[in-house]
Write a protein that holds these residues in place. Sequence first.
Motif, PDB file in Angstrom:
ATOM      1  N   PHE A  69       0.834  -1.201   0.000  1.00 10.66           N
ATOM      2  CA  PHE A  69       0.000   0.000   0.000  1.00 10.66           C
ATOM      3  C   PHE A  69       0.870   1.253   0.000  1.00 10.66           C
ATOM      4  N   TYR A  70       0.719   2.039  -1.055  1.00 12.86           N
ATOM      5  CA  TYR A  70       1.429   3.300  -1.223  1.00 12.86           C
ATOM      6  C   TYR A  70       0.396   4.315  -1.711  1.00 12.86           C
ATOM      7  N   PRO A  71      -0.019   5.261  -0.868  1.00 10.11           N
ATOM      8  CA  PRO A  71      -1.153   6.137  -1.187  1.00 10.11           C
ATOM      9  C   PRO A  71      -1.159   6.746  -2.581  1.00 10.11           C
ATOM     10  N   PRO A  72      -0.034   7.315  -3.075  1.00 10.64           N
ATOM     11  CA  PRO A  72      -0.106   7.912  -4.416  1.00 10.64           C
ATOM     12  C   PRO A  72      -0.458   6.919  -5.516  1.00 10.64           C
ATOM     13  N   LEU A  73      -0.062   5.649  -5.357  1.00 12.52           N
ATOM     14  CA  LEU A  73      -0.388   4.640  -6.363  1.00 12.52           C
ATOM     15  C   LEU A  73      -1.757   4.015  -6.138  1.00 12.52           C
ATOM     16  N   ALA A  74      -2.222   4.037  -4.889  1.00 14.97           N
ATOM     17  CA  ALA A  74      -3.463   3.339  -4.560  1.00 14.97           C
ATOM     18  C   ALA A  74      -4.674   3.932  -5.271  1.00 14.97           C
ATOM     19  N   HIS A  75      -4.627   5.220  -5.589  1.00 12.65           N
ATOM     20  CA  HIS A  75      -5.757   5.820  -6.310  1.00 12.65           C
ATOM     21  C   HIS A  75      -5.867   5.246  -7.724  1.00 12.65           C
ATOM     22  N   LEU A  76      -4.737   4.907  -8.313  1.00 10.62           N
ATOM     23  CA  LEU A  76      -4.735   4.324  -9.653  1.00 10.62           C
ATOM     24  C   LEU A  76      -4.848   2.804  -9.616  1.00 10.62           C
ATOM     25  N   GLN A  77      -4.426   2.218  -8.504  1.00 15.07           N
ATOM     26  CA  GLN A  77      -4.452   0.765  -8.333  1.00 15.07           C
ATOM     27  C   GLN A  77      -5.126   0.441  -7.002  1.00 15.07           C
ATOM     28  N   PRO A  78      -6.448   0.570  -6.940  1.00 12.73           N
ATOM     29  CA  PRO A  78      -7.157   0.450  -5.662  1.00 12.73           C
ATOM     30  C   PRO A  78      -7.064  -0.925  -5.006  1.00 12.73           C
ATOM     31  N   TYR A  79      -6.672  -1.944  -5.759  1.00 11.85           N
ATOM     32  CA  TYR A  79      -6.517  -3.264  -5.148  1.00 11.85           C
ATOM     33  C   TYR A  79      -5.497  -3.241  -4.019  1.00 11.85           C
ATOM     34  N   ARG A  80      -4.581  -2.258  -4.024  1.00  5.74           N
ATOM     35  CA  ARG A  80      -3.557  -2.149  -2.991  1.00  5.74           C
ATOM     36  C   ARG A  80      -4.158  -1.919  -1.614  1.00  5.74           C
ATOM     37  N   TYR A  81      -5.385  -1.405  -1.556  1.00  2.00           N
ATOM     38  CA  TYR A  81      -6.037  -1.172  -0.273  1.00  2.00           C
ATOM     39  C   TYR A  81      -6.288  -2.475   0.493  1.00  2.00           C
ATOM     40  N   VAL A  82      -6.263  -3.595  -0.204  1.00  2.00           N
ATOM     41  CA  VAL A  82      -6.497  -4.886   0.451  1.00  2.00           C
ATOM     42  C   VAL A  82      -5.304  -5.820   0.324  1.00  2.00           C
ATOM     43  N   THR A  83      -4.640  -5.803  -0.838  1.00  2.00           N
ATOM     44  CA  THR A  83      -3.587  -6.791  -1.081  1.00  2.00           C
ATOM     45  C   THR A  83      -2.413  -6.663  -0.124  1.00  2.00           C
ATOM     46  N   ASN A  84      -2.160  -5.456   0.384  1.00  2.00           N
ATOM     47  CA  ASN A  84      -1.020  -5.303   1.294  1.00  2.00           C
ATOM     48  C   ASN A  84      -1.223  -6.072   2.596  1.00  2.00           C
ATOM     49  N   ALA A  85      -2.481  -6.401   2.912  1.00  2.00           N
ATOM     50  CA  ALA A  85      -2.773  -7.150   4.135  1.00  2.00           C
ATOM     51  C   ALA A  85      -2.269  -8.589   4.055  1.00  2.00           C
ATOM     52  N   PHE A  86      -1.849  -9.020   2.875  1.00  2.00           N
ATOM     53  CA  PHE A  86      -1.335 -10.381   2.704  1.00  2.00           C
ATOM     54  C   PHE A  86       0.188 -10.402   2.587  1.00  2.00           C
ATOM     55  N   LEU A  87       0.806  -9.227   2.769  1.00  2.00           N
ATOM     56  CA  LEU A  87       2.265  -9.114   2.748  1.00  2.00           C
ATOM     57  C   LEU A  87       2.763  -8.814   4.157  1.00  2.00           C
ATOM     58  N   HIS A  88       4.029  -9.154   4.439  1.00  2.00           N
ATOM     59  CA  HIS A  88       4.585  -8.861   5.751  1.00  2.00           C
ATOM     60  C   HIS A  88       6.058  -8.477   5.656  1.00  2.00           C
ATOM     61  N   ALA A  89       6.479  -7.676   6.621  1.00  2.00           N
ATOM     62  CA  ALA A  89       7.853  -7.193   6.647  1.00  2.00           C
ATOM     63  C   ALA A  89       8.725  -8.113   7.492  1.00  2.00           C
ATOM     64  N   GLY A  90       8.886  -9.347   7.033  1.00  2.00           N
ATOM     65  CA  GLY A  90       9.755 -10.274   7.732  1.00  2.00           C
ATOM     66  C   GLY A  90       9.007 -11.369   8.471  1.00  2.00           C
ATOM     67  N   PHE A  91       9.776 -12.350   8.944  1.00  2.00           N
ATOM     68  CA  PHE A  91       9.197 -13.543   9.564  1.00  2.00           C
ATOM     69  C   PHE A  91       8.482 -13.238  10.878  1.00  2.00           C
ATOM     70  N   VAL A  92       9.082 -12.401  11.718  1.00  5.45           N
ATOM     71  CA  VAL A  92       8.473 -12.103  13.019  1.00  5.45           C
ATOM     72  C   VAL A  92       7.129 -11.410  12.836  1.00  5.45           C
ATOM     73  N   HIS A  93       7.072 -10.455  11.918  1.00  6.02           N
ATOM     74  CA  HIS A  93       5.833  -9.752  11.609  1.00  6.02           C
ATOM     75  C   HIS A  93       4.764 -10.740  11.148  1.00  6.02           C
ATOM     76  N   LEU A  94       5.134 -11.627  10.247  1.00  3.06           N
ATOM     77  CA  LEU A  94       4.214 -12.652   9.742  1.00  3.06           C
ATOM     78  C   LEU A  94       3.764 -13.572  10.875  1.00  3.06           C
ATOM     79  N   LEU A  95       4.707 -14.034  11.693  1.00  2.00           N
ATOM     80  CA  LEU A  95       4.384 -14.980  12.756  1.00  2.00           C
ATOM     81  C   LEU A  95       3.403 -14.383  13.757  1.00  2.00           C
ATOM     82  N   PHE A  96       3.652 -13.148  14.168  1.00  2.00           N
ATOM     83  CA  PHE A  96       2.754 -12.523  15.139  1.00  2.00           C
ATOM     84  C   PHE A  96       1.346 -12.371  14.573  1.00  2.00           C
TER      85      PHE A  96
END
Length: 224
Positions: free
Chosen positions: A50-77
């Motif tokens: 999710f990057y606000p300037p791109l999200a207006h052109l690519q609105p799927y980013r409002y949800v798809t980022n919820a399936f990404l994580h910044a590393g193993f600990v973030h994902l695990l928690f």
Amino acid sequence: MSDSFDAAPRSGERHFHLDVPPVTGALAAACVVLAGVDFLVPSIGYELLFYPPLAHLQPYRYVTNAFLHAGFVHLLFNMYALVLMGRMLEPLLGKVRFGVLYLLSALAGNVAVAVWVGTYGNPDVITVGASGAVFGLFGAYAVLARGFGAKDSGILGLIAINLVLGFVIPGISWESHVGGLVIGALLAWLWLVARRRSASATRVWHVAIGVGVFAALVGLAAVF
């Protein structure tokens, strides 16, 4: 979607088991798979964050980022929290309502980020993670537990601690946490009100509530 809630939240189900409900399991599996894909092909992650300037052109980013994580600990928690809450909420709400709750909470977290940075902050903000959706589950559980008269100070304490951490630890998107928490709580409260006032038309009201909340979030995203 079932027409009524199946049972009150039960504090005895707080412990972790492997008997994961289907929607909860599917959401967790999607996050794990995308974590692997993102590790192997980082360019895919860039297309989904999710990057606000791109999200207006690519609105799927409002949800798809919820399936990404910044590393193993973030994902695990987040996966632990998802499974913990999903085991309590999915049997109670049913598959469809639980899925709607999760996705709208994820959307709300990113809308909150967009509203904040669009009003007060730098738009060059990137967010990833299921935290907004997980906080939506937290908020829904708090409302449902109170609505059914269940007492679970452990979960409520967990919510409070994690909410505070979002404000004091750098790099955590507290806006996403607050947005998800508010919408999760609101959805649960509206569903409870609809269930109590119109038992014969619960399904219709629950669909209308979900559509109405989605429309309001889309409207906010369009403005900011």
